[in-house]
Design a protein around this motif. Structure first.
Motif, PDB file in Angstrom:
ATOM      1  N   ALA A 182       0.847  -1.186   0.000  1.00  0.00           N
ATOM      2  CA  ALA A 182       0.000   0.000   0.000  1.00  0.00           C
ATOM      3  C   ALA A 182       0.885   1.240   0.000  1.00  0.00           C
ATOM      4  CB  ALA A 182      -0.912   0.006   1.227  1.00  0.00           C
ATOM      5  N   GLY A 183       0.408   2.289  -0.647  1.00  0.00           N
ATOM      6  CA  GLY A 183       1.115   3.566  -0.591  1.00  0.00           C
ATOM      7  C   GLY A 183       2.222   3.744  -1.601  1.00  0.00           C
ATOM      8  N   TYR A 189      -3.523   8.500  -5.473  1.00  0.00           N
ATOM      9  CA  TYR A 189      -4.652   8.072  -4.634  1.00  0.00           C
ATOM     10  C   TYR A 189      -5.323   9.262  -3.949  1.00  0.00           C
ATOM     11  CZ  TYR A 189      -7.347   5.506  -1.162  1.00  0.00           C
ATOM     12  OH  TYR A 189      -8.366   5.022  -0.389  1.00  0.00           O
ATOM     13  N   LEU A 190      -4.518  10.153  -3.380  1.00  0.00           N
ATOM     14  CA  LEU A 190      -5.091  11.266  -2.632  1.00  0.00           C
ATOM     15  C   LEU A 190      -5.578  12.386  -3.540  1.00  0.00           C
ATOM     16  CD1 LEU A 190      -2.719  11.365   0.464  1.00  0.00           C
ATOM     17  CD2 LEU A 190      -5.123  10.656   0.386  1.00  0.00           C
ATOM     18  N   LEU A 191      -5.059  12.477  -4.746  1.00  0.00           N
ATOM     19  CA  LEU A 191      -5.617  13.431  -5.701  1.00  0.00           C
ATOM     20  C   LEU A 191      -7.037  13.023  -6.086  1.00  0.00           C
ATOM     21  CD1 LEU A 191      -2.739  14.285  -8.220  1.00  0.00           C
ATOM     22  CD2 LEU A 191      -3.768  15.809  -6.525  1.00  0.00           C
ATOM     23  N   TRP A 212       2.778  14.233  -0.798  1.00  0.00           N
ATOM     24  CA  TRP A 212       2.285  12.897  -1.147  1.00  0.00           C
ATOM     25  C   TRP A 212       3.227  12.220  -2.148  1.00  0.00           C
ATOM     26  CZ3 TRP A 212      -3.139  15.120  -2.783  1.00  0.00           C
ATOM     27  CH2 TRP A 212      -3.752  15.698  -1.659  1.00  0.00           C
ATOM     28  N   LYS A 213       3.674  13.006  -3.103  1.00  0.00           N
ATOM     29  CA  LYS A 213       4.583  12.448  -4.111  1.00  0.00           C
ATOM     30  C   LYS A 213       5.926  12.096  -3.488  1.00  0.00           C
ATOM     31  CE  LYS A 213       4.483  14.062  -8.309  1.00  0.00           C
ATOM     32  NZ  LYS A 213       4.626  14.911  -9.536  1.00  0.00           N
ATOM     33  N   SER A 239      -7.087  -0.378  -5.406  1.00  0.00           N
ATOM     34  CA  SER A 239      -6.011   0.608  -5.440  1.00  0.00           C
ATOM     35  C   SER A 239      -4.649  -0.031  -5.231  1.00  0.00           C
ATOM     36  CB  SER A 239      -6.248   1.695  -4.389  1.00  0.00           C
ATOM     37  OG  SER A 239      -7.389   2.455  -4.729  1.00  0.00           O
ATOM     38  N   ILE A 240      -4.580  -1.089  -4.439  1.00  0.00           N
ATOM     39  CA  ILE A 240      -3.317  -1.803  -4.273  1.00  0.00           C
ATOM     40  C   ILE A 240      -2.956  -2.519  -5.569  1.00  0.00           C
ATOM     41  CG2 ILE A 240      -2.253  -3.800  -3.138  1.00  0.00           C
ATOM     42  CD1 ILE A 240      -3.448  -2.887  -0.543  1.00  0.00           C
ATOM     43  N   ALA A 241      -3.943  -3.159  -6.182  1.00  0.00           N
ATOM     44  CA  ALA A 241      -3.691  -3.861  -7.440  1.00  0.00           C
ATOM     45  C   ALA A 241      -3.217  -2.898  -8.525  1.00  0.00           C
ATOM     46  CB  ALA A 241      -4.957  -4.593  -7.888  1.00  0.00           C
ATOM     47  N   SER A 242      -3.874  -1.749  -8.643  1.00  0.00           N
ATOM     48  CA  SER A 242      -3.520  -0.813  -9.720  1.00  0.00           C
ATOM     49  C   SER A 242      -2.183  -0.133  -9.476  1.00  0.00           C
ATOM     50  CB  SER A 242      -4.622   0.239  -9.884  1.00  0.00           C
ATOM     51  OG  SER A 242      -4.768   1.018  -8.711  1.00  0.00           O
TER      52      SER A 242
END
Length: 312
Positions: A182-183, A189-191, A212-213, A239-242
């Motif tokens: 994750a992350g 993700y946060l955008l 974030w970047k 989101s983890i997969a992508s």
């Protein structure tokens, strides 16, 4: 729904406690656990009595040469988790000829992600300095993490500034094992903020998109980054997969052939629970990745030594 709610259900916590308890009886004998070592000086102004601690799991059988080292970083949504839940990983690694270091680090809301990464880097720095005392090879340090911990592991491996800050001339990480990470791209993700509860992550990541970047490993990858061994659940969070696939594509673009495995039907939490079993697919790929030899191979190596050196 959000994609990192790890260890949130009471039933899961009970299951993990039962697994840990059973594991202590079942596999403790082949390993030596030294626990609650402070990797930050108690005189440091930011010292946390609980969070600046790590445990070392070393094989009881002494090796002829230093053994590979795996530093495990736990997940938990950046605001929860503890090294004490993951004794089974330390035990399993030690049983298979790896010196394991399982760490705590400070969590949100006490600190934000950059400080978490600094804590993890300091734990790696401690490992580099002291792991030979436990039979580990300080020149063969690998990182491993699940979920948020995998994101932190990837960040340390790709952003050398965390080790420059410690005064090290080079990044000591020789490779990384990512378990349902994750992350890797929190910037994207946060955008998007596709889920109603995504505001919660601003506590750990702040509100600055450049921040974030800065803590997203995807944007620090280079052709000089260490190798990655990545496992993704076939039924993990989208989101983890992508983001894991984006990470893989970025490695390919850099001319690196990634070791990338999707485990069919596995959800996010079972991706770490499966590490209870010694012959799990992750361990089967991890051992050659870190250069661990089997017990049989070690016996062969010892048998070739002169008699006066075999027991040293």
């Amino acid at each position: 729904m959000p994609f990192f709610r790890l260890l949130a259900l009471p039933a899961l916590l009970v299951l993990l406690i039962l697994i840990v308890g059973a594991n202590e009886y079942a596999v403790a004998r082949p390993s030596r656990r030294t626990q609650d070592i402070a990797y930050v000086s108690a005189t440091d102004p930011g010292f946390s009595t609980e969070r600046h601690r790590l445990d070392v799991y070393a094989p009881r059988r002494k090796a002829v040469a230093g053994q590979p080292v795996v530093v495990f970083i736990h997940g938990g949504n950046w605001d929860s988790g503890s090294k004490n839940i993951y004794t089974f990983i330390g035990r399993r690694l030690a049983k298979q000829g790896v010196v394991a270091v399982v760490i705590n680090y400070r969590l949100s809301p006490q600190v934000q992600v950059p400080a978490m990464a600094e804590d993890c880097a300091r734990a790696v720095g401690w490992t580099r300095q002291h792991i030979a005392e436990y039979g580990g090879d300080p020149q063969h340090i690998f990182l491993m993490g699940h979920s948020a911990g995998a994101g932190l592991a990837a960040l340390l491996a790709t952003d050398n500034r965390y080790f420059t800050w410690l005064g090290l001339s080079q990044n000591p990480v020789r490779g990384v094992i990512l378990d349902d990470p994750a992350g890797l791209d929190m910037y994207d993700y946060l955008l998007k903020k596709q889920y109603a509860s995504d505001e919660q992550y601003l506590t750990a990541f702040g509100r600055d998109p450049e921040g974030w970047k800065a803590v997203s490993a995807l944007y620090h990858l280079t052709a000089a980054s260490p190798p990655f061994l990545t496992f993704v659940g076939g039924k993990t969070y989208p989101s983890i997969a992508s983001s894991s696939e984006k990470f893989r594509q970025r490695l390919l673009a850099l001319g690196i052939q990634p070791q990338f495995t999707v485990l069919p039907d596995k959800k996010h939490i079972p991706m770490v629970l499966q590490l209870y079993w010694q012959h799990n697919v992750i361990y089967r790929q991890l051992l050659p990745f870190v250069g661990s030899t089997s017990q049989a191979d070690r016996k062969k190596s010892v048998s070739k030594l002169p008699p006066d050196l075999r027991n040293k």
